[in-house]
Design a protein around this motif. Structure first.
Motif, PDB file in Angstrom:
ATOM      1  N   GLN A   1       0.826  -1.206   0.000  1.00 55.51           N
ATOM      2  CA  GLN A   1       0.000   0.000   0.000  1.00 55.51           C
ATOM      3  C   GLN A   1       0.864   1.261   0.000  1.00 55.51           C
ATOM      4  N   VAL A   2       1.971   1.234   0.747  1.00 56.01           N
ATOM      5  CA  VAL A   2       2.874   2.392   0.777  1.00 56.01           C
ATOM      6  C   VAL A   2       3.494   2.600  -0.596  1.00 56.01           C
ATOM      7  N   LEU A   3       3.928   1.496  -1.235  1.00 55.83           N
ATOM      8  CA  LEU A   3       4.521   1.618  -2.571  1.00 55.83           C
ATOM      9  C   LEU A   3       3.511   2.124  -3.599  1.00 55.83           C
ATOM     10  N   ILE A   4       2.261   1.703  -3.481  1.00 62.20           N
ATOM     11  CA  ILE A   4       1.241   2.182  -4.424  1.00 62.20           C
ATOM     12  C   ILE A   4       1.001   3.678  -4.229  1.00 62.20           C
ATOM     13  N   ALA A   5       0.969   4.141  -2.975  1.00 64.23           N
ATOM     14  CA  ALA A   5       0.768   5.576  -2.719  1.00 64.23           C
ATOM     15  C   ALA A   5       1.948   6.387  -3.264  1.00 64.23           C
ATOM     16  N   VAL A   6       3.168   5.924  -3.011  1.00 62.75           N
ATOM     17  CA  VAL A   6       4.358   6.622  -3.529  1.00 62.75           C
ATOM     18  C   VAL A   6       4.364   6.570  -5.058  1.00 62.75           C
ATOM     19  N   TYR A   7       3.968   5.450  -5.609  1.00 60.96           N
ATOM     20  CA  TYR A   7       3.908   5.272  -7.063  1.00 60.96           C
ATOM     21  C   TYR A   7       2.969   6.285  -7.713  1.00 60.96           C
ATOM     22  N   LEU A   8       1.802   6.488  -7.105  1.00 57.98           N
ATOM     23  CA  LEU A   8       0.847   7.461  -7.649  1.00 57.98           C
ATOM     24  C   LEU A   8       1.375   8.896  -7.549  1.00 57.98           C
ATOM     25  N   ILE A   9       2.012   9.215  -6.430  1.00 60.43           N
ATOM     26  CA  ILE A   9       2.567  10.569  -6.266  1.00 60.43           C
ATOM     27  C   ILE A   9       3.670  10.815  -7.282  1.00 60.43           C
ATOM     28  N   VAL A  10       4.567   9.835  -7.441  1.00 62.80           N
ATOM     29  CA  VAL A  10       5.661   9.982  -8.409  1.00 62.80           C
ATOM     30  C   VAL A  10       5.105  10.099  -9.824  1.00 62.80           C
ATOM     31  N   ALA A  11       4.067   9.330 -10.146  1.00 62.02           N
ATOM     32  CA  ALA A  11       3.478   9.396 -11.483  1.00 62.02           C
ATOM     33  C   ALA A  11       2.871  10.770 -11.756  1.00 62.02           C
ATOM     34  N   LEU A  12       2.156  11.322 -10.779  1.00 57.71           N
ATOM     35  CA  LEU A  12       1.564  12.648 -10.972  1.00 57.71           C
ATOM     36  C   LEU A  12       2.638  13.734 -11.093  1.00 57.71           C
ATOM     37  N   LEU A  13       3.690  13.641 -10.267  1.00 60.19           N
ATOM     38  CA  LEU A  13       4.782  14.613 -10.372  1.00 60.19           C
ATOM     39  C   LEU A  13       5.495  14.505 -11.713  1.00 60.19           C
ATOM     40  N   LEU A  14       5.702  13.287 -12.175  1.00 62.26           N
ATOM     41  CA  LEU A  14       6.358  13.084 -13.463  1.00 62.26           C
ATOM     42  C   LEU A  14       5.523  13.676 -14.598  1.00 62.26           C
ATOM     43  N   ILE A  15       4.235  13.461 -14.569  1.00 59.19           N
ATOM     44  CA  ILE A  15       3.359  14.047 -15.589  1.00 59.19           C
ATOM     45  C   ILE A  15       3.424  15.574 -15.528  1.00 59.19           C
ATOM     46  N   GLY A  16       3.371  16.124 -14.323  1.00 57.68           N
ATOM     47  CA  GLY A  16       3.439  17.582 -14.178  1.00 57.68           C
ATOM     48  C   GLY A  16       4.744  18.159 -14.693  1.00 57.68           C
ATOM     49  N   PHE A  17       5.884  17.549 -14.355  1.00 55.96           N
ATOM     50  CA  PHE A  17       7.174  18.073 -14.817  1.00 55.96           C
ATOM     51  C   PHE A  17       7.343  17.945 -16.325  1.00 55.96           C
ATOM     52  N   VAL A  18       6.816  16.895 -16.917  1.00 54.84           N
ATOM     53  CA  VAL A  18       6.910  16.759 -18.373  1.00 54.84           C
ATOM     54  C   VAL A  18       6.066  17.828 -19.062  1.00 54.84           C
ATOM     55  N   LEU A  19       4.901  18.125 -18.507  1.00 52.51           N
ATOM     56  CA  LEU A  19       4.038  19.130 -19.127  1.00 52.51           C
ATOM     57  C   LEU A  19       4.561  20.551 -18.934  1.00 52.51           C
ATOM     58  N   ILE A  20       5.274  20.798 -17.848  1.00 52.44           N
ATOM     59  CA  ILE A  20       5.794  22.142 -17.579  1.00 52.44           C
ATOM     60  C   ILE A  20       6.979  22.479 -18.474  1.00 52.44           C
ATOM     61  N   GLN A  21       7.760  21.498 -18.859  1.00 47.04           N
ATOM     62  CA  GLN A  21       8.985  21.754 -19.630  1.00 47.04           C
ATOM     63  C   GLN A  21       8.681  22.399 -20.974  1.00 47.04           C
ATOM     64  N   GLN A  22       9.599  23.236 -21.376  1.00 50.66           N
ATOM     65  CA  GLN A  22       9.486  23.872 -22.680  1.00 50.66           C
ATOM     66  C   GLN A  22      10.171  22.998 -23.722  1.00 50.66           C
TER      67      GLN A  22
END
Length: 131
Positions: A4-25
């Motif tokens: 459960q801890v790994l799934i929660a961290v996995y979701l947070i990392v996935a959302l951050l990764l999506i956000g950083f990819v979209l922010i980049q120029q």
């Protein structure tokens, strides 16, 4: 618990990764900066946000793949519930049949006991007359 801890961290990392990819120029955005349009990139220093965003994206992508592999390994090593049909070592419990149940048999009448249908003269006259 660890899963459960790994799934929660996995979701947070996935959302951050999506956000950083979209922010980049994109690569073509540097062209406008050379003509004076890049004044807003000074928050991250003179080199702009390229190095910070690139390194953060790489770290998040690495974490994403490592957590994916860990979750896959945990899921593969889970013990599955054994089907009861496969475990035939213990004999089935026999339930005793109650011998006091009456044996009900119905006797069917013999063919000679059944009376033959009777046909009246009126029925035969009606059948012989063509319409």
């Amino acid at each position: 618990m660890l899963e459960q801890v790994l799934i929660a961290v996995y979701l947070i990392v996935a959302l951050l990764l999506i956000g950083f990819v979209l922010i980049q120029q994109g690569k073509g955005a540097d062209m406008g900066a050379s003509f004076g349009a890049g004044g807003s990139n000074t928050v991250f220093g003179s080199s702009g946000s390229g190095n910070f965003m690139t390194k953060t994206t790489a770290v998040l992508a690495t974490c994403f793949f490592v957590i994916s592999l860990l979750l896959g390994t945990i899921a593969a090593n889970k013990n599955e519930k054994v089907d009861e049909f496969d475990n035939l070592e213990m004999p089935a419990v026999e339930i005793p049949v109650d011998s006091e149940i009456p044996n009900v048999t119905t006797e069917l009448p013999a063919a000679s006991d059944v009376p033959a249908p009777t046909v009246t003269e009126e029925e035969t006259k009606e059948e012989d007359v063509p319409n």
